[in-house]
Motif scaffolding. Structure first.
Motif, PDB file in Angstrom:
ATOM      1  N   TYR A 125      -2.317   3.892   3.673  1.00  0.00           N
ATOM      2  CA  TYR A 125      -3.368   3.457   2.758  1.00  0.00           C
ATOM      3  C   TYR A 125      -3.144   1.980   2.472  1.00  0.00           C
ATOM      4  CZ  TYR A 125      -6.989   3.992  -0.803  1.00  0.00           C
ATOM      5  OH  TYR A 125      -8.165   3.901  -1.517  1.00  0.00           O
ATOM      6  N   THR A 126      -4.240   1.227   2.340  1.00  0.00           N
ATOM      7  CA  THR A 126      -4.150  -0.225   2.174  1.00  0.00           C
ATOM      8  C   THR A 126      -4.903  -0.705   0.950  1.00  0.00           C
ATOM      9  OG1 THR A 126      -3.995  -0.556   4.579  1.00  0.00           O
ATOM     10  CG2 THR A 126      -4.662  -2.448   3.253  1.00  0.00           C
ATOM     11  N   ASP A 127      -4.253  -1.557   0.167  1.00  0.00           N
ATOM     12  CA  ASP A 127      -4.935  -2.331  -0.865  1.00  0.00           C
ATOM     13  C   ASP A 127      -5.143  -3.730  -0.298  1.00  0.00           C
ATOM     14  OD1 ASP A 127      -5.330  -0.645  -3.093  1.00  0.00           O
ATOM     15  OD2 ASP A 127      -3.227  -0.829  -3.680  1.00  0.00           O
ATOM     16  N   GLY A 128      -6.385  -4.196  -0.293  1.00  0.00           N
ATOM     17  CA  GLY A 128      -6.688  -5.528   0.207  1.00  0.00           C
ATOM     18  C   GLY A 128      -7.154  -6.441  -0.899  1.00  0.00           C
ATOM     19  N   TYR A 129      -6.788  -7.723  -0.823  1.00  0.00           N
ATOM     20  CA  TYR A 129      -7.113  -8.703  -1.862  1.00  0.00           C
ATOM     21  C   TYR A 129      -7.581 -10.011  -1.227  1.00  0.00           C
ATOM     22  CZ  TYR A 129      -3.867  -5.648  -4.411  1.00  0.00           C
ATOM     23  OH  TYR A 129      -3.212  -4.554  -4.951  1.00  0.00           O
ATOM     24  N   GLY A 156       6.980   2.207  -4.116  1.00  0.00           N
ATOM     25  CA  GLY A 156       6.541   2.985  -2.970  1.00  0.00           C
ATOM     26  C   GLY A 156       5.823   2.275  -1.856  1.00  0.00           C
ATOM     27  N   ALA A 157       5.465   0.999  -2.008  1.00  0.00           N
ATOM     28  CA  ALA A 157       4.776   0.280  -0.941  1.00  0.00           C
ATOM     29  C   ALA A 157       5.707   0.079   0.258  1.00  0.00           C
ATOM     30  CB  ALA A 157       4.273  -1.068  -1.437  1.00  0.00           C
ATOM     31  N   VAL A 158       5.127   0.114   1.460  1.00  0.00           N
ATOM     32  CA  VAL A 158       5.927  -0.059   2.669  1.00  0.00           C
ATOM     33  C   VAL A 158       5.727  -1.431   3.317  1.00  0.00           C
ATOM     34  CG1 VAL A 158       5.974   2.407   3.138  1.00  0.00           C
ATOM     35  CG2 VAL A 158       4.159   1.030   4.144  1.00  0.00           C
ATOM     36  N   ARG A 159       4.720  -2.186   2.864  1.00  0.00           N
ATOM     37  CA  ARG A 159       4.498  -3.537   3.413  1.00  0.00           C
ATOM     38  C   ARG A 159       3.697  -4.344   2.405  1.00  0.00           C
ATOM     39  NH1 ARG A 159       2.985  -5.666   8.684  1.00  0.00           N
ATOM     40  NH2 ARG A 159       3.532  -7.889   8.637  1.00  0.00           N
ATOM     41  N   VAL A 160       4.105  -5.580   2.188  1.00  0.00           N
ATOM     42  CA  VAL A 160       3.381  -6.504   1.324  1.00  0.00           C
ATOM     43  C   VAL A 160       3.276  -7.838   2.060  1.00  0.00           C
ATOM     44  CG1 VAL A 160       3.256  -7.665  -0.905  1.00  0.00           C
ATOM     45  CG2 VAL A 160       4.328  -5.400  -0.747  1.00  0.00           C
ATOM     46  N   VAL A 189      -6.543 -17.127  -0.416  1.00  0.00           N
ATOM     47  CA  VAL A 189      -5.424 -16.252  -0.078  1.00  0.00           C
ATOM     48  C   VAL A 189      -5.971 -14.887   0.329  1.00  0.00           C
ATOM     49  CG1 VAL A 189      -3.440 -14.972  -1.015  1.00  0.00           C
ATOM     50  CG2 VAL A 189      -3.709 -17.415  -1.502  1.00  0.00           C
ATOM     51  N   TYR A 190      -5.448 -14.372   1.422  1.00  0.00           N
ATOM     52  CA  TYR A 190      -5.818 -13.046   1.953  1.00  0.00           C
ATOM     53  C   TYR A 190      -4.531 -12.225   1.972  1.00  0.00           C
ATOM     54  CZ  TYR A 190      -7.296  -9.722   5.691  1.00  0.00           C
ATOM     55  OH  TYR A 190      -7.598  -8.612   6.452  1.00  0.00           O
ATOM     56  N   SER A 191      -4.529 -11.109   1.256  1.00  0.00           N
ATOM     57  CA  SER A 191      -3.281 -10.351   1.169  1.00  0.00           C
ATOM     58  C   SER A 191      -3.530  -8.857   1.236  1.00  0.00           C
ATOM     59  CB  SER A 191      -2.534 -10.702  -0.123  1.00  0.00           C
ATOM     60  OG  SER A 191      -3.297 -10.369  -1.261  1.00  0.00           O
ATOM     61  N   TYR A 192      -2.471  -8.123   1.547  1.00  0.00           N
ATOM     62  CA  TYR A 192      -2.576  -6.663   1.598  1.00  0.00           C
ATOM     63  C   TYR A 192      -1.254  -6.007   1.247  1.00  0.00           C
ATOM     64  CZ  TYR A 192      -1.247  -7.787   6.509  1.00  0.00           C
ATOM     65  OH  TYR A 192      -0.676  -8.309   7.650  1.00  0.00           O
ATOM     66  N   VAL A 193      -1.387  -4.842   0.618  1.00  0.00           N
ATOM     67  CA  VAL A 193      -0.245  -3.993   0.290  1.00  0.00           C
ATOM     68  C   VAL A 193      -0.508  -2.647   0.958  1.00  0.00           C
ATOM     69  CG1 VAL A 193       1.079  -2.874  -1.538  1.00  0.00           C
ATOM     70  CG2 VAL A 193       0.069  -5.142  -1.940  1.00  0.00           C
ATOM     71  N   GLY A 231      -9.389  -0.509  -2.210  1.00  0.00           N
ATOM     72  CA  GLY A 231      -8.530   0.417  -1.475  1.00  0.00           C
ATOM     73  C   GLY A 231      -9.217   0.877  -0.203  1.00  0.00           C
ATOM     74  N   PHE A 232      -8.446   0.941   0.879  1.00  0.00           N
ATOM     75  CA  PHE A 232      -8.997   1.234   2.205  1.00  0.00           C
ATOM     76  C   PHE A 232      -8.135   2.240   2.952  1.00  0.00           C
ATOM     77  CE2 PHE A 232     -10.171  -2.976   0.850  1.00  0.00           C
ATOM     78  CZ  PHE A 232     -11.483  -3.140   1.251  1.00  0.00           C
TER      79      PHE A 232
END
Length: 238
Positions: A125-129, A156-160, A189-193, A231-232
């Protein structure tokens, strides 16, 4: 450091399977050009904002879903080489025909990863900003983002990944700068968790919001009112 080519596009909701098929068929070609990783995420929890939001960024219609996607490269040189191949390869022209979305409203740009933190686990699951940051506050933003990345991983996030705008072009219809109402002295800024699943993401955010260490410490180094997020659910992650 990882280099990101980030995309946001509006896709007719009824074309979800066609979009996934289109992206899957393009993947081997992109890999051939040098893309190290390709991720396509279908909008799942994408709120509308008062000032900016994902829907407005790509002029999404009521019957369209926002897709948040990216290519990862080992560095900018690899990205530039890949883009040169894409522009000159005739196979790309045929791929551009009968696309299951309006390419004129797609926004894209190149971003240098200033934060790239990884933990054990498989993304599900991805949070995009997307947000504007005053260019002269890059160091302050990076420090804040690195602190937040540690907390995301703790819960709990696996990648930031935090990508600082490096090659963000102006578009004819839509673009990142207009999407966040960026001012001349600001950088996009383009980011994802990435999380293992939506449940972990929801619980992680509850803990983040209750954590006193995550409360603002002085003035934020950006205008949060113009940041948008969503959320994606991943469709392709190769």
């Amino acid at each position: 450091m990882t280099y990101i080519e980030g995309f946001v596009v509006a896709v007719p909701t009824g074309n979800k399977d066609a979009y996934r098929k289109h992206a899957a068929e393009a993947l081997p070609l992109f890999k051939e050009f040098g893309v190290a990783r390709m991720v396509e995420n279908w909008g799942d929890d994408v709120p509308k904002g008062k000032v900016t939001d994902f829907q407005g960024a790509v002029q999404a219609k009521d019957d369209e879903t926002v897709v948040f996607s990216w290519f990862e490269y080992p560095d900018k040189a690899a990205r530039d080489a890949a883009n040169a191949k894409m522009m000159s390869d005739p196979r790309m022209e045929s791929m551009g025909q009968d696309m299951p979305f309006d390419g004129k409203r797609m926004i894209m740009g190149g971003f240098e990863a200033i934060v790239d933190e990884t933990a054990d686990g498989t993304p599900g699951y991805t949070d995009g900003y997307v947000l504007p940051v005053p260019t002269d506050k890059k160091d302050a933003y990076k420090a804040m983002a690195m602190k937040a990345a540690g907390q995301f991983r703790k819960y709990g996030a696996v990648r930031v990944v935090e990508g600082w705008g490096d090659d963000v072009p102006d578009g004819k219809v839509t673009d990142y700068k207009r999407a966040v109402k960026a001012e001349p002295n600001e950088t996009v800024v383009y980011s994802y968790v990435q999380w293992p699943d939506k449940e972990t993401r929801d619980k992680g955010w509850e803990k983040m919001m209750a954590d006193p260490d995550m409360q603002p410490d002085g003035e934020m180094p950006f205008d949060g009112k113009r940041m948008f997020w969503g959320g994606f659910r991943p469709m392709i992650d190769e």
